[in-house]
Design an enzyme around this catalytic site. Structure first.
Site, PDB file in Angstrom:
ATOM      1  N   CYS A 100      25.729 -13.183 -20.196  1.00 30.42           N
ATOM      2  CA  CYS A 100      26.417 -14.719 -20.546  1.00 30.42           C
ATOM      3  C   CYS A 100      27.310 -14.630 -21.638  1.00 30.42           C
ATOM      4  O   CYS A 100      28.202 -15.279 -21.585  1.00 30.42           O
ATOM      5  CB  CYS A 100      25.354 -15.936 -20.756  1.00 30.42           C
ATOM      6  SG  CYS A 100      24.173 -16.352 -19.408  1.00 30.42           S
ATOM      7  N   HIS A 108      22.108  -8.964 -11.841  1.00 27.45           N
ATOM      8  CA  HIS A 108      23.471  -8.022 -11.463  1.00 27.45           C
ATOM      9  C   HIS A 108      23.221  -7.019 -10.414  1.00 27.45           C
ATOM     10  O   HIS A 108      21.978  -6.436 -10.284  1.00 27.45           O
ATOM     11  CB  HIS A 108      23.762  -7.212 -13.048  1.00 27.45           C
ATOM     12  CG  HIS A 108      22.381  -6.438 -13.577  1.00 27.45           C
ATOM     13  ND1 HIS A 108      21.437  -7.287 -14.369  1.00 27.45           N
ATOM     14  CD2 HIS A 108      22.373  -5.388 -13.441  1.00 27.45           C
ATOM     15  CE1 HIS A 108      20.718  -6.281 -14.685  1.00 27.45           C
ATOM     16  NE2 HIS A 108      20.920  -5.300 -14.254  1.00 27.45           N
ATOM     17  N   HIS A 120      24.242  -3.454  -9.357  1.00 30.12           N
ATOM     18  CA  HIS A 120      24.913  -2.179  -9.859  1.00 30.12           C
ATOM     19  C   HIS A 120      25.833  -1.612  -8.725  1.00 30.12           C
ATOM     20  O   HIS A 120      25.303  -1.532  -7.614  1.00 30.12           O
ATOM     21  CB  HIS A 120      23.835  -1.160 -10.198  1.00 30.12           C
ATOM     22  CG  HIS A 120      23.151  -1.268 -11.325  1.00 30.12           C
ATOM     23  ND1 HIS A 120      23.370  -0.845 -12.645  1.00 30.12           N
ATOM     24  CD2 HIS A 120      21.950  -2.027 -11.638  1.00 30.12           C
ATOM     25  CE1 HIS A 120      22.263  -1.286 -13.467  1.00 30.12           C
ATOM     26  NE2 HIS A 120      21.355  -1.913 -12.985  1.00 30.12           N
TER      27      HIS A 120
HETATM   28  P1  AMP Z   1      19.055  -3.022 -15.402  1.00 34.94           P
HETATM   29  O1  AMP Z   1      18.097  -1.917 -15.991  1.00 34.94           O
HETATM   30  O2  AMP Z   1      19.254  -3.034 -13.912  1.00 34.94           O
HETATM   31  O3  AMP Z   1      19.062  -4.228 -16.180  1.00 34.94           O
HETATM   32  O4  AMP Z   1      20.629  -2.614 -16.033  1.00 34.94           O
HETATM   33  C1  AMP Z   1      21.290  -3.170 -17.166  1.00 34.94           C
HETATM   34  C2  AMP Z   1      22.532  -2.358 -17.123  1.00 34.94           C
HETATM   35  O5  AMP Z   1      23.559  -3.138 -18.126  1.00 34.94           O
HETATM   36  C3  AMP Z   1      22.332  -0.748 -17.955  1.00 34.94           C
HETATM   37  O6  AMP Z   1      23.171   0.091 -17.005  1.00 34.94           O
HETATM   38  C4  AMP Z   1      23.264  -0.938 -18.975  1.00 34.94           C
HETATM   39  O7  AMP Z   1      23.875   0.308 -19.261  1.00 34.94           O
HETATM   40  C5  AMP Z   1      24.172  -2.064 -18.780  1.00 34.94           C
HETATM   41  N1  AMP Z   1      24.605  -2.867 -20.089  1.00 34.94           N
HETATM   42  C6  AMP Z   1      23.815  -3.513 -21.140  1.00 34.94           C
HETATM   43  N2  AMP Z   1      24.682  -3.750 -22.055  1.00 34.94           N
HETATM   44  C7  AMP Z   1      25.977  -3.656 -21.613  1.00 34.94           C
HETATM   45  C8  AMP Z   1      27.124  -4.198 -22.067  1.00 34.94           C
HETATM   46  N3  AMP Z   1      27.203  -4.838 -23.251  1.00 34.94           N
HETATM   47  N4  AMP Z   1      28.279  -3.877 -21.286  1.00 34.94           N
HETATM   48  C9  AMP Z   1      28.219  -3.102 -20.074  1.00 34.94           C
HETATM   49  N5  AMP Z   1      27.020  -3.048 -19.466  1.00 34.94           N
HETATM   50  C10 AMP Z   1      25.873  -2.990 -20.251  1.00 34.94           C
HETATM   51 ZN    ZN Z   2      22.853 -14.658 -18.747  1.00 32.40          ZN
END
Ligand code: AMP
Ligand code: ZN
Length: 115
Positions: free
Chosen positions: A10, A102, A104
């Site tokens: 957010c 999200h 991926h």
């Molecule tokens: P998940 O385990 O599916 O919640 O993946 C979260 C993803 O968010 C991971 O691959 C992280 O590398 C990525 N992530 C976390 N913080 C950031 C950020 N500030 N900018 C870009 N990606 C992020």
């Molecule tokens: Zn959020």
């Protein structure tokens, strides 16, 4: 639109944390993952705060469809033409680390760091 001031994604939507954006429209934001598993690794997120896929209802069907539909368009635009993976981690057992829905989207030449 729901916004959680403590949620890192957010805060990216609000412009409070920088991100390498690849797409933005009224409902969705797409940016490069900070810790990529593949040569191209982007995250497609809804701008509204939806914690997990469990929290998406029928009213979000169109939004979810748009997230998935955007993946091949952006991969092509980023030069990924030989295939990619699209996945959603859900909740603790799904190893979801960031509690903001999200998708991926990962692609590019093998080998990849993970997956
Ligand atoms: P998940 O385990 O599916 O919640 O993946 C979260 C993803 O968010 C991971 O691959 C992280 O590398 C990525 N992530 C976390 N913080 C950031 C950020 N500030 N900018 C870009 N990606 C992020
Ligand atoms: Zn959020």
């Amino acid at each position: 639109m729901s916004h959680d001031p403590n949620c890192i994604f957010c805060r990216i939507v609000a412009g409070q944390i920088p991100a390498k954006k690849v797409h933005e429209d009224d409902e969705l934001l797409v940016f490069h993952d900070i810790n990529p598993w593949a040569p191209v690794h982007v995250l497609v997120i809804p701008k509204q705060h939806i914690e997990t896929l469990y929290d998406a209802g029928p009213e979000h069907d169109a939004l979810l469809g748009r997230m998935m539909g955007l993946a091949p368009v952006l991969m092509r635009r980023l030069g990924v033409t030989n295939g990619f993976r699209a996945l959603v981690n859900v909740g603790p057992d799904g190893r979801q680390e960031v509690p903001h829905l999200h998708l991926h989207v990962m692609g590019g030449p093998r080998p990849w760091a993970r997956g």
